[in-house]
Design a protein around this motif. Structure first.
Motif, PDB file in Angstrom:
ATOM      1  N   LEU A  65      43.871  53.239  53.487  1.00  0.00           N
ATOM      2  CA  LEU A  65      44.541  54.486  53.858  1.00  0.00           C
ATOM      3  C   LEU A  65      43.927  55.083  55.120  1.00  0.00           C
ATOM      4  O   LEU A  65      44.646  55.593  55.999  1.00  0.00           O
ATOM      5  CB  LEU A  65      44.447  55.490  52.703  1.00  0.00           C
ATOM      6  N   LYS A  66      42.605  55.026  55.205  1.00  0.00           N
ATOM      7  CA  LYS A  66      41.913  55.553  56.385  1.00  0.00           C
ATOM      8  C   LYS A  66      42.370  54.835  57.650  1.00  0.00           C
ATOM      9  O   LYS A  66      42.575  55.456  58.703  1.00  0.00           O
ATOM     10  CB  LYS A  66      40.400  55.404  56.202  1.00  0.00           C
ATOM     11  N   GLU A  67      42.548  53.526  57.547  1.00  0.00           N
ATOM     12  CA  GLU A  67      42.987  52.725  58.696  1.00  0.00           C
ATOM     13  C   GLU A  67      44.359  53.178  59.183  1.00  0.00           C
ATOM     14  O   GLU A  67      44.659  53.114  60.378  1.00  0.00           O
ATOM     15  CB  GLU A  67      43.036  51.250  58.279  1.00  0.00           C
ATOM     16  N   ARG A  68      45.174  53.680  58.256  1.00  0.00           N
ATOM     17  CA  ARG A  68      46.520  54.132  58.603  1.00  0.00           C
ATOM     18  C   ARG A  68      46.593  55.643  58.782  1.00  0.00           C
ATOM     19  O   ARG A  68      47.669  56.218  58.837  1.00  0.00           O
ATOM     20  CB  ARG A  68      47.507  53.665  57.525  1.00  0.00           C
ATOM     21  N   LYS A  69      45.432  56.279  58.825  1.00  0.00           N
ATOM     22  CA  LYS A  69      45.316  57.724  59.067  1.00  0.00           C
ATOM     23  C   LYS A  69      46.052  58.554  58.013  1.00  0.00           C
ATOM     24  O   LYS A  69      46.645  59.597  58.318  1.00  0.00           O
ATOM     25  CB  LYS A  69      45.799  58.065  60.475  1.00  0.00           C
ATOM     26  N   ILE A  70      46.012  58.069  56.757  1.00  0.00           N
ATOM     27  CA  ILE A  70      46.556  58.829  55.628  1.00  0.00           C
ATOM     28  C   ILE A  70      45.383  59.460  54.884  1.00  0.00           C
ATOM     29  O   ILE A  70      44.513  58.756  54.389  1.00  0.00           O
ATOM     30  CB  ILE A  70      47.360  57.930  54.673  1.00  0.00           C
ATOM     31  N   PRO A  71      45.308  60.787  54.820  1.00  0.00           N
ATOM     32  CA  PRO A  71      44.183  61.447  54.151  1.00  0.00           C
ATOM     33  C   PRO A  71      44.070  61.019  52.683  1.00  0.00           C
ATOM     34  O   PRO A  71      45.078  60.776  52.012  1.00  0.00           O
ATOM     35  CB  PRO A  71      44.518  62.935  54.267  1.00  0.00           C
ATOM     36  N   PHE A  72      42.830  60.963  52.199  1.00  0.00           N
ATOM     37  CA  PHE A  72      42.572  60.537  50.825  1.00  0.00           C
ATOM     38  C   PHE A  72      41.411  61.330  50.261  1.00  0.00           C
ATOM     39  O   PHE A  72      40.397  61.522  50.931  1.00  0.00           O
ATOM     40  CB  PHE A  72      42.234  59.042  50.802  1.00  0.00           C
ATOM     41  N   GLN A 112      56.186  55.192  56.717  1.00  0.00           N
ATOM     42  CA  GLN A 112      57.025  54.453  57.659  1.00  0.00           C
ATOM     43  C   GLN A 112      58.513  54.773  57.540  1.00  0.00           C
ATOM     44  O   GLN A 112      59.223  54.781  58.545  1.00  0.00           O
ATOM     45  CB  GLN A 112      56.817  52.948  57.470  1.00  0.00           C
ATOM     46  N   PHE A 113      58.979  55.077  56.317  1.00  0.00           N
ATOM     47  CA  PHE A 113      60.423  55.194  56.118  1.00  0.00           C
ATOM     48  C   PHE A 113      60.907  56.577  55.698  1.00  0.00           C
ATOM     49  O   PHE A 113      62.095  56.879  55.827  1.00  0.00           O
ATOM     50  CB  PHE A 113      60.888  54.181  55.060  1.00  0.00           C
ATOM     51  N   LEU A 114      60.026  57.427  55.171  1.00  0.00           N
ATOM     52  CA  LEU A 114      60.478  58.688  54.594  1.00  0.00           C
ATOM     53  C   LEU A 114      59.896  59.916  55.284  1.00  0.00           C
ATOM     54  O   LEU A 114      59.791  60.981  54.684  1.00  0.00           O
ATOM     55  CB  LEU A 114      60.157  58.724  53.086  1.00  0.00           C
ATOM     56  N   GLY A 115      59.487  59.778  56.514  1.00  0.00           N
ATOM     57  CA  GLY A 115      59.044  60.929  57.279  1.00  0.00           C
ATOM     58  C   GLY A 115      57.570  61.251  57.209  1.00  0.00           C
ATOM     59  O   GLY A 115      57.122  62.253  57.752  1.00  0.00           O
ATOM     60  N   GLY A 116      56.795  60.424  56.522  1.00  0.00           N
ATOM     61  CA  GLY A 116      55.347  60.621  56.519  1.00  0.00           C
ATOM     62  C   GLY A 116      54.773  60.831  55.127  1.00  0.00           C
ATOM     63  O   GLY A 116      55.472  61.187  54.186  1.00  0.00           O
ATOM     64  N   CYS A 117      53.478  60.596  55.032  1.00  0.00           N
ATOM     65  CA  CYS A 117      52.729  60.841  53.797  1.00  0.00           C
ATOM     66  C   CYS A 117      51.537  61.709  54.168  1.00  0.00           C
ATOM     67  O   CYS A 117      50.648  61.280  54.908  1.00  0.00           O
ATOM     68  CB  CYS A 117      52.264  59.532  53.167  1.00  0.00           C
ATOM     69  N   ASN A 118      51.526  62.963  53.686  1.00  0.00           N
ATOM     70  CA  ASN A 118      50.491  63.899  54.136  1.00  0.00           C
ATOM     71  C   ASN A 118      49.155  63.718  53.432  1.00  0.00           C
ATOM     72  O   ASN A 118      48.158  64.309  53.840  1.00  0.00           O
ATOM     73  CB  ASN A 118      50.972  65.351  53.982  1.00  0.00           C
ATOM     74  N   GLY A 119      49.109  62.892  52.377  1.00  0.00           N
ATOM     75  CA  GLY A 119      47.838  62.637  51.723  1.00  0.00           C
ATOM     76  C   GLY A 119      48.029  62.036  50.347  1.00  0.00           C
ATOM     77  O   GLY A 119      49.104  62.115  49.757  1.00  0.00           O
ATOM     78  N   PHE A 175      49.168  52.605  47.105  1.00  0.00           N
ATOM     79  CA  PHE A 175      49.101  52.285  48.533  1.00  0.00           C
ATOM     80  C   PHE A 175      50.491  51.937  49.070  1.00  0.00           C
ATOM     81  O   PHE A 175      50.897  52.416  50.148  1.00  0.00           O
ATOM     82  CB  PHE A 175      48.138  51.119  48.768  1.00  0.00           C
ATOM     83  N   LEU A 176      51.252  51.124  48.319  1.00  0.00           N
ATOM     84  CA  LEU A 176      52.590  50.744  48.774  1.00  0.00           C
ATOM     85  C   LEU A 176      53.511  51.958  48.849  1.00  0.00           C
ATOM     86  O   LEU A 176      54.301  52.091  49.793  1.00  0.00           O
ATOM     87  CB  LEU A 176      53.179  49.692  47.835  1.00  0.00           C
ATOM     88  N   ILE A 177      53.409  52.845  47.872  1.00  0.00           N
ATOM     89  CA  ILE A 177      54.219  54.062  47.891  1.00  0.00           C
ATOM     90  C   ILE A 177      53.861  54.919  49.103  1.00  0.00           C
ATOM     91  O   ILE A 177      54.737  55.457  49.795  1.00  0.00           O
ATOM     92  CB  ILE A 177      54.026  54.856  46.588  1.00  0.00           C
ATOM     93  N   ALA A 178      52.559  55.027  49.390  1.00  0.00           N
ATOM     94  CA  ALA A 178      52.106  55.870  50.510  1.00  0.00           C
ATOM     95  C   ALA A 178      52.564  55.327  51.857  1.00  0.00           C
ATOM     96  O   ALA A 178      53.071  56.079  52.700  1.00  0.00           O
ATOM     97  CB  ALA A 178      50.586  55.995  50.474  1.00  0.00           C
ATOM     98  N   ILE A 179      52.389  54.021  52.090  1.00  0.00           N
ATOM     99  CA  ILE A 179      52.760  53.482  53.408  1.00  0.00           C
ATOM    100  C   ILE A 179      54.279  53.412  53.559  1.00  0.00           C
ATOM    101  O   ILE A 179      54.799  53.492  54.678  1.00  0.00           O
ATOM    102  CB  ILE A 179      52.111  52.111  53.690  1.00  0.00           C
ATOM    103  N   HIS A 180      54.995  53.292  52.449  1.00  0.00           N
ATOM    104  CA  HIS A 180      56.467  53.344  52.517  1.00  0.00           C
ATOM    105  C   HIS A 180      56.918  54.723  52.968  1.00  0.00           C
ATOM    106  O   HIS A 180      57.799  54.859  53.825  1.00  0.00           O
ATOM    107  CB  HIS A 180      57.059  52.997  51.155  1.00  0.00           C
ATOM    108  N   ARG A 181      56.309  55.756  52.404  1.00  0.00           N
ATOM    109  CA  ARG A 181      56.659  57.117  52.812  1.00  0.00           C
ATOM    110  C   ARG A 181      56.284  57.361  54.271  1.00  0.00           C
ATOM    111  O   ARG A 181      57.029  58.012  55.000  1.00  0.00           O
ATOM    112  CB  ARG A 181      55.949  58.130  51.904  1.00  0.00           C
TER     113      ARG A 181
END
Length: 448
Positions: A295-302, A273-280, A265-271
Motif C-alpha cells: 500500500l505504501k508503494e502505491r501511496k495509499i495510507p494505512f 484505479q477505477f473508482l476515483g481513489g482510495c483514501n486509506g 489490497f485488491l479492493i483498495a487498488i481497484h478503488r
C-alpha cells in the motif's frame, strides 16, 4: 461498571457452560427489552429481530430470547438461519430497535453466542451493552401488554437483492466458474443464489447443514477441501465463508489460498484505479507487513487497529475511511454496508478481477506476502512479562536485525494464559530464528 459478559464480538462461549444457557438467554432477552424499551418515540411498539446460524443450539436460544423479549413487551421478528450481516441490513430495513444474531461465527457447533446490532445496523454502543448487563439481575415481571412474534418469510429474498445491488447495474459474472464453500452455515441457502443470479456457473459445497457440521472441515477456517475441489472442477476461483457469513477467503484456479490481507489490497487498488481513489485502509496488528509495504508503494495510507472488527470500524470512522479488515477475511466496506459481509466483500473482489482483466492468480501477485512466524507461549503468569527488561531487550535486538524489512509483535491472548510472539520479515529463516529466540526469553520471564 466492569464488562462481565460482553466482549469485543458480543457474548460467546460453550453451550451449557458459563453464560451460554437457556436461562441466561431468557434473562438476556428480558434485560435487552427493558433497556431498549417496549415503545418508541412515536408511541408505537418497538420491534427486535432475531436471526441465527445453523448450529443445533440456535433453536433453543432463539425460543428463550423470544420469550424474554415478549415478556418485556417487545415485538419480535424471527428471521431463521441468516448470515450475520443480513441481520444488520434487515434491522435497518424493518426500522427495528435492534437486531440479535445467535451465532459463534467460525467456532465449532458446541459453542454459541449472541451479537447485537443497533437500529442503524452497527454494533451497540458500549454504554447500552453495559446497561443490558446491569439489567440482567432485574426481577422478571410480565409486561401488561405482551409483545408478539412473527416470522419474516421474505428475509432471504430481500437480502439476496441487497447483495446483488452492491454491484453496478448490469454487472455480470457470466463466463466465470466459481466453487462456493458455505461452511454448512448461514450462507448455505443464500450465497449460491446470489452468484448464480449474477450469471456465474456455481458449484457449491458445505450446503447441507445438520446442526452439528457447521465449520467442520470446511469454510474459511478450513479451506483445504475448497482448494482441492477448485482444481478438480477446473474452476476459475473458489470462495469460502465462515459459519455466520461475515468472513471470506478466496482460492485461485491453482488452489492457492488468498487471505484477507490480499483481498483488502485488491479492493483498495481497484478503488484507486477505477473508482476515483482510495483514501486509506485500516488493518490490524496482525496484518501482514507485505500488505503495508504494498500500500505504501502505491501511496495509499494505512494504519493498524487492535485485533477485532469493533476496533477496525472505530479507526475507519475516526479517519473517515471506507475500507478495512483483518487477515482472517473479515472485511468491511462502509460505503456499501455497515458491517463485515462475506458475500458483499467477495463481490467487491470479483469487480476488481473483472475490471483489471486478469485472473486471480496473476492479480494477487501484485502484493508479496512476507514470511510470518508466530509462537504461542503458555505462561504461569503474564503479569509484567511485556515490561520485563530481558523481553524488551530481546525485542529491540530482533528489530535491529530486521531493520526496515520486518517487524516484531508481542500480543497477550484475550482468552488464554498465552503471549503470542510474532515476527515478520523478508528472510524466512531469520524470522523463525528471531521468533524462537524471543519466545524463549518470554517463557523464562513468565515462568520464573
Amino acid at each position: 461498571m466492569a464488562r462481565k459478559y460482553f466482549g469485543t464480538d458480543g457474548i460467546r462461549g460453550q453451550v451449557g457452560e458459563g453464560a451460554i444457557t437457556p436461562d441466561f438467554m431468557l434473562r438476556l432477552g428480558y434485560a435487552a427489552g427493558k433497556v431498549l424499551g417496549a415503545t418508541n418515540q412515536s408511541g408505537g411498539r418497538n420491534r427486535i429481530l432475531i436471526g441465527k446460524d445453523t448450529r443445533v443450539s440456535g433453536y433453543m436460544f432463539e425460543a428463550a430470547l423470544e420469550a424474554g423479549l415478549i415478556n418485556a413487551g417487545v415485538d419480535v421478528g424471527l428471521l431463521g438461519p441468516m448470515p450475520t450481516p443480513a441481520i444488520a441490513y434487515l434491522t435497518r430495513t424493518f426500522h427495528a430497535q435492534a437486531g440479535i444474531v445467535i451465532s459463534a461465527s467460525h467456532n465449532p457447533y458446541q459453542d454459541n453466542g449472541i451479537k447485537f446490532f443497533s437500529a442503524d445496523g452497527s454494533k451497540l454502543p458500549d454504554q447500552v451493552e453495559q446497561d443490558i448487563e446491569a439489567a440482567l439481575d432485574l426481577p422478571m415481571v410480565t409486561a401488561k401488554d405482551l409483545g408478539k412474534a412473527w416470522r419474516i418469510d421474505d428475509a432471504v429474498g430481500r437480502y439476496i437483492e441487497f447483495c446483488k445491488a452492491s454491484t453496478p447495474w448490469r454487472y455480470s459474472l457470466e463466463g466465470l466458474k466459481i466453487v462456493l464453500d458455505c461452511a454448512n452455515g448461514a450462507t448455505y441457502h443464500i450465497a449460491p443464489k446470489v452468484f448464480r443470479e449474477l450469471g456465474a456457473e456455481v458449484h457449491a459445497i458445505g450446503i447441507q447443514p445438520d446442526g452439528v457440521n457447521i465449520n467442520l472441515d470446511c469454510g474459511s477456517t478450513k479451506p483445504e477441501q475448497l482448494q482441492k475441489v477448485v482444481v478438480e472442477q477446473g474452476a476459475d476461483l473458489g470462495i469460502a465463508f465462515d459459519g455466520d457469513g461475515d468472513r471470506v477467503m478466496f482460492v485461485d484456479s491453482r488452489g492457492n489460498l488468498i487471505d484477507g490481507d490480499q483481498l483488502l489490497f485488491l479492493i483498495a487498488i481497484h478503488r484507486q484505479q477505477f473508482l476515483g481513489g482510495c483514501n486509506g485502509v485500516v488493518g490490524t496488528q496482525m496484518s501482514n507487513y507485505g500488505f503495508e509495504l504494498a500500500l505504501k508503494e502505491r501511496k495509499i495510507p494505512f494504519v493498524r487497529a487492535k485485533v477485532g472488527d469493533r476496533y477496525v470500524l472505530e479507526m475507519m470512522s475516526k479517519n473517515g475511511w471506507h475500507v478495512g479488515g483483518e487477515s482472517s477475511g473479515h472485511i468491511v466496506c462502509t460505503d456499501v454496508t455497515t458491517t463485515g459481509d462475506g458475500i458483499i466483500s467477495a463481490l467487491q473482489v470479483l469487480r476488481a478481477v473483472s475490471d483489471f482483466g486478469e485472473p486471480l492468480d496473476q492479480l494477487s501477485q501484485r502484493m508479496q506476502m512476507l514470511p510470518q512466524h508466530m509462537i504461542n507461549v503458555r505462561l504461569t503468569s503474564r503479569d509484567g512479562v511485556l515490561e520485563n527488561a530481558r523481553v524488551i531487550k530481546a525485542v529491540e535486538e530482533a528489530e535491529g536485525e530486521l531493520a526496515d524489512n520486518g517487524r516484531v509483535l508481542l500480543r497477550p491472548s484475550g482468552t488464554e494464559p498465552l503471549i503470542r510472539v510474532m515476527v515478520e520479515g523478508k528472510d524466512h529463516a531469520l524470522v523463525e530464528k528471531l521468533a524462537a529466540d524471543i519466545a524463549a526469553v518470554v517463557e523464562q520471564a513468565g515462568n520464573a
